[in-house]
Motif scaffolding. Structure first.
Motif, PDB file in Angstrom:
ATOM      1  N   SER A  32      -7.187  10.726  81.562  1.00  0.00           N
ATOM      2  CA  SER A  32      -6.299   9.716  80.898  1.00  0.00           C
ATOM      3  C   SER A  32      -5.529   9.279  82.004  1.00  0.00           C
ATOM      4  O   SER A  32      -4.883   9.810  82.967  1.00  0.00           O
ATOM      5  CB  SER A  32      -5.355  10.356  79.926  1.00  0.00           C
ATOM      6  OG  SER A  32      -4.778   9.248  79.372  1.00  0.00           O
ATOM      7  N   ALA A  33      -5.247   7.897  82.007  1.00  0.00           N
ATOM      8  CA  ALA A  33      -4.133   7.203  82.896  1.00  0.00           C
ATOM      9  C   ALA A  33      -3.062   7.287  82.424  1.00  0.00           C
ATOM     10  O   ALA A  33      -2.117   6.589  82.766  1.00  0.00           O
ATOM     11  CB  ALA A  33      -4.846   5.736  83.264  1.00  0.00           C
ATOM     12  N   VAL A  34      -3.088   7.360  80.964  1.00  0.00           N
ATOM     13  CA  VAL A  34      -1.802   7.351  80.395  1.00  0.00           C
ATOM     14  C   VAL A  34      -1.202   8.674  80.078  1.00  0.00           C
ATOM     15  O   VAL A  34      -1.894   9.668  79.864  1.00  0.00           O
ATOM     16  CB  VAL A  34      -1.899   6.882  78.846  1.00  0.00           C
ATOM     17  CG1 VAL A  34      -0.641   6.928  78.005  1.00  0.00           C
ATOM     18  CG2 VAL A  34      -2.588   5.475  78.899  1.00  0.00           C
ATOM     19  N   CYS A  35      -0.051   8.867  80.463  1.00  0.00           N
ATOM     20  CA  CYS A  35       0.692  10.098  80.124  1.00  0.00           C
ATOM     21  C   CYS A  35       1.612   9.917  79.014  1.00  0.00           C
ATOM     22  O   CYS A  35       2.569   9.131  78.894  1.00  0.00           O
ATOM     23  CB  CYS A  35       1.733  10.372  81.377  1.00  0.00           C
ATOM     24  SG  CYS A  35       2.759  11.738  81.319  1.00  0.00           S
ATOM     25  N   ALA A  67       1.302  18.186  84.230  1.00  0.00           N
ATOM     26  CA  ALA A  67       1.539  19.215  83.144  1.00  0.00           C
ATOM     27  C   ALA A  67       2.648  18.736  82.261  1.00  0.00           C
ATOM     28  O   ALA A  67       2.688  18.995  81.107  1.00  0.00           O
ATOM     29  CB  ALA A  67       1.897  20.444  84.099  1.00  0.00           C
ATOM     30  N   MET A  68       3.489  17.833  82.685  1.00  0.00           N
ATOM     31  CA  MET A  68       4.431  17.036  81.770  1.00  0.00           C
ATOM     32  C   MET A  68       4.015  15.872  80.907  1.00  0.00           C
ATOM     33  O   MET A  68       4.913  15.365  79.954  1.00  0.00           O
ATOM     34  CB  MET A  68       5.840  16.629  82.559  1.00  0.00           C
ATOM     35  CG  MET A  68       5.419  15.489  83.510  1.00  0.00           C
ATOM     36  SD  MET A  68       6.962  14.452  83.927  1.00  0.00           S
ATOM     37  CE  MET A  68       7.797  13.982  82.559  1.00  0.00           C
ATOM     38  N   CYS A  69       2.799  15.959  80.748  1.00  0.00           N
ATOM     39  CA  CYS A  69       2.037  15.079  79.921  1.00  0.00           C
ATOM     40  C   CYS A  69       1.354  15.859  78.953  1.00  0.00           C
ATOM     41  O   CYS A  69       0.661  16.614  79.229  1.00  0.00           O
ATOM     42  CB  CYS A  69       1.060  14.347  80.611  1.00  0.00           C
ATOM     43  SG  CYS A  69       1.606  13.326  82.216  1.00  0.00           S
ATOM     44  N   ALA A  70       1.341  15.242  77.782  1.00  0.00           N
ATOM     45  CA  ALA A  70       0.631  15.939  76.645  1.00  0.00           C
ATOM     46  C   ALA A  70      -0.849  15.955  76.789  1.00  0.00           C
ATOM     47  O   ALA A  70      -1.575  16.944  76.213  1.00  0.00           O
ATOM     48  CB  ALA A  70       0.773  15.274  75.441  1.00  0.00           C
ATOM     49  N   GLU A  71      -1.512  15.053  77.759  1.00  0.00           N
ATOM     50  CA  GLU A  71      -2.912  14.887  77.838  1.00  0.00           C
ATOM     51  C   GLU A  71      -3.107  16.346  79.137  1.00  0.00           C
ATOM     52  O   GLU A  71      -4.369  16.310  79.298  1.00  0.00           O
ATOM     53  CB  GLU A  71      -3.341  13.744  78.478  1.00  0.00           C
ATOM     54  CG  GLU A  71      -3.120  12.682  77.704  1.00  0.00           C
ATOM     55  CD  GLU A  71      -1.788  11.892  77.374  1.00  0.00           C
ATOM     56  OE1 GLU A  71      -1.655  11.282  76.484  1.00  0.00           O
ATOM     57  OE2 GLU A  71      -0.776  12.517  78.280  1.00  0.00           O
ATOM     58  N   GLY A  73      -3.038  20.193  80.947  1.00  0.00           N
ATOM     59  CA  GLY A  73      -3.298  21.445  80.285  1.00  0.00           C
ATOM     60  C   GLY A  73      -4.606  21.673  80.639  1.00  0.00           C
ATOM     61  O   GLY A  73      -5.285  21.316  81.733  1.00  0.00           O
ATOM     62  N   ALA A  74      -5.176  22.637  79.827  1.00  0.00           N
ATOM     63  CA  ALA A  74      -6.743  22.909  80.161  1.00  0.00           C
ATOM     64  C   ALA A  74      -7.609  21.717  80.298  1.00  0.00           C
ATOM     65  O   ALA A  74      -7.424  20.869  79.830  1.00  0.00           O
ATOM     66  CB  ALA A  74      -7.038  23.766  78.958  1.00  0.00           C
ATOM     67  N   GLY A  75      -8.503  21.852  81.374  1.00  0.00           N
ATOM     68  CA  GLY A  75      -9.308  21.099  81.784  1.00  0.00           C
ATOM     69  C   GLY A  75      -8.849  19.825  82.599  1.00  0.00           C
ATOM     70  O   GLY A  75      -9.480  18.861  82.976  1.00  0.00           O
ATOM     71  N   ALA A  76      -7.428  19.938  83.003  1.00  0.00           N
ATOM     72  CA  ALA A  76      -6.913  18.997  83.937  1.00  0.00           C
ATOM     73  C   ALA A  76      -7.814  19.001  85.171  1.00  0.00           C
ATOM     74  O   ALA A  76      -8.283  20.098  85.521  1.00  0.00           O
ATOM     75  CB  ALA A  76      -5.639  19.247  84.269  1.00  0.00           C
ATOM     76  N   ASP A  77      -7.749  18.138  86.165  1.00  0.00           N
ATOM     77  CA  ASP A  77      -8.285  17.842  87.196  1.00  0.00           C
ATOM     78  C   ASP A  77      -7.473  18.548  88.272  1.00  0.00           C
ATOM     79  O   ASP A  77      -6.246  18.206  88.348  1.00  0.00           O
ATOM     80  CB  ASP A  77      -8.744  16.651  87.706  1.00  0.00           C
ATOM     81  CG  ASP A  77      -9.489  16.486  88.887  1.00  0.00           C
ATOM     82  OD1 ASP A  77     -11.003  16.304  88.678  1.00  0.00           O
ATOM     83  OD2 ASP A  77      -9.172  16.383  90.077  1.00  0.00           O
TER      84      ASP A  77
END
Length: 111
Positions: A32-35, A67-71, A73-77
């Protein structure tokens, strides 16, 4: 499809080239480009996203989405980058986002 964001933030990759390249690549790979700002979830997200990525001497583990984005967490790059670039970028971004409440959607554009 990317959800609509109320605000955009232009990330200065000339100042933080490693972080900028990581954000650009992660978004190109479908992240996601949106945080959606979620400061309370940051600690849990960081724990989930960094699972399985050991610390490396002389490097930070950079996450996208942050980490401070709801998007996040798990699966982040995750990418190993130099601490000065990562921490400079992190403090720059959080300073820019200070004025927004949790739940605000901000689209990051790497310049």
């Amino acid at each position: 499809s990317q959800q609509a964001a109320g605000y955009t933030l232009e990330f200065p990759s000339s100042r933080y080239p490693e972080t900028g390249a990581h954000i650009r690549d992660a978004i190109a790979n479908g992240h996601s480009a949106v945080c959606t700002i979620d400061r309370d979830g940051a600690e849990e997200n960081r724990k989930e996203s960094l699972k399985g990525y050991p610390t490396k001497k002389g490097y930070d583990r950079d996450e996208w989405p942050m980490a401070m984005c709801a998007e996040g967490g798990a699966g982040a790059d995750i990418r190993y980058i130099t601490p000065s670039d990562n921490r400079g970028a992190g403090s720059w971004v959080s300073h820019q986002l200070d004025k927004y409440d949790d739940g605000t959607k901000v689209r990051l554009i790497v310049k």
